[in-house]
Design a protein around this motif. Structure first.
Motif, short mmCIF file in Angstrom:
data_model
loop_
_atom_site.label_atom_id
_atom_site.label_comp_id
_atom_site.label_asym_id
_atom_site.label_seq_id
_atom_site.Cartn_x
_atom_site.Cartn_y
_atom_site.Cartn_z
N UNK A 39 26.76 51.68 29.62
CA UNK A 39 25.96 52.72 28.97
C UNK A 39 24.47 52.39 28.94
N UNK A 40 24.11 51.10 28.99
CA UNK A 40 22.70 50.77 29.03
C UNK A 40 22.11 51.12 30.40
N UNK A 41 22.94 51.11 31.43
CA UNK A 41 22.51 51.58 32.75
C UNK A 41 22.59 53.10 32.85
N UNK A 262 24.27 58.38 20.50
CA UNK A 262 25.00 57.16 20.86
C UNK A 262 24.21 56.00 20.27
N UNK A 263 24.64 55.52 19.13
CA UNK A 263 23.83 54.57 18.35
C UNK A 263 23.68 53.23 19.06
N UNK A 264 22.59 52.55 18.72
CA UNK A 264 22.26 51.20 19.22
C UNK A 264 22.25 51.19 20.75
N UNK A 265 21.61 52.19 21.33
CA UNK A 265 21.46 52.30 22.78
C UNK A 265 20.01 52.62 23.12
N UNK A 266 19.60 52.31 24.34
CA UNK A 266 18.21 52.58 24.72
C UNK A 266 17.88 54.07 24.70
#
Length: 287
Positions: A39-41, A262-266
């Motif tokens: 998900x960070x990508x 989407x919490x705690x994501x970029x």
């Protein structure tokens, strides 16, 4: 007459040392770029979504692979998918979603990814566990550290690390001629202090979570080194852009009062920062 003129020009070029260039040159073919990862990508939660992606993957057109591809004029194949772990390189993550390694080939020239944070559920489980513990003590003490101790870091070192090595070596085998890079994860929390109204983590557990993330990034770096893959270190450039910072500064959205569902994501700023650092490390020229 045309043949005679061509011969005369050729003779003059030899005599004078002047090279007559063709009127036009074919543009170089775009770089064949494959984006893998979690998900960070994928930039899960960042708008607008990529409508060509499987809906379960929560992929955004503003993820760092798209930022890079637009900047360098690359031909992008994006198979990033929210929730992916290293196992999803080898097997389909969802029905109808192919294993990510299938996107690679001998003609692949560039590969990027973030992966490893979802292995064994460590990344999200630690945030949830520490948030729950922090709420129970109203932000006092270090209840998460007291309860879980080294269990999270032990899992990262003992389980995530060998899985990363296996995955990265498989990527190298599937795309033997490509430049391959794996990014570390940008900082989620500051080194100390915290922000209980947005990240409900006890003050004493902020360094605990920071240490866990440092361990994960170090494991990613070591796996990259063993696999002949470039590691893109985000620790310095993302410092001061954690989820406790204000809008327009932070790269990662907090648990509460955030802009990303989407919490705690970029966020988009974080994805742009990840793209810029990757291009700098790989020395990718802008178009």
């Amino acid at each position: 007459m045309r043949r005679l003129a061509t011969c005369v020009l050729a003779a003059l070029a030899v005599l004078t040392g002047v090279v007559v260039a063709p009127s036009a040159q074919a543009a170089p073919a775009p770089l064949r770029y494959v984006a893998l990862g979690d998900s960070y990508s994928a930039a899960s939660g960042v708008l607008p979504p990529d409508l060509t992606a499987p809906p379960q993957c929560l992929r955004s057109v503003r993820n760092y692979p798209n930022v890079i591809a637009r900047a360098i004029g690359a031909e992008l194949t994006d198979v990033t998918c929210g929730g992916a772990d290293t196992g999803d390189f080898f097997t389909g993550q969802h029905p109808g979603v192919a294993p990510q390694l299938e996107a690679l080939g001998r003609d692949t020239q560039l590969v990027t990814m973030t992966i490893g944070g979802n292995d064994s559920g460590v990344f999200i489980n630690s945030v949830i566990a520490c948030s729950t513990a922090g709420l129970a003590t109203l932000g006092q003490g270090s209840p998460c550290k007291d309860r879980y101790g080294s269990s999270f870091t032990d899992t990262v070192r003992g389980t995530t690390f060998p899985a990363l090595v296996e995955a990265l070596r498989a990527v190298r085998k599937a795309a033997p001629d490509a430049r391959i890079a794996i990014l570390g994860y940008p900082w989620i929390v500051p080194a100390s202090g915290g922000c209980f109204d947005r990240m409900p983590i006890a003050t004493g557990d902020i360094p605990y979570l920071r240490e866990l993330q440092a361990t994960l990034n170090e494991v990613v770096r070591r796996a990259a080194s063993l696999s002949g893959v470039t590691f893109v270190d985000l620790s310095r450039v993302s410092d001061g852009h954690d989820a406790c910072q204000p809008i327009g500064v932070r790269w990662v959205e907090p648990v509460l009062q955030g802009l990303n569902p989407v919490i705690v994501h970029p966020n988009a700023l974080g994805e742009a920062g990840m793209a810029a650092r990757t291009m700098a490390v790989l020395r990718l020229d802008r178009r």
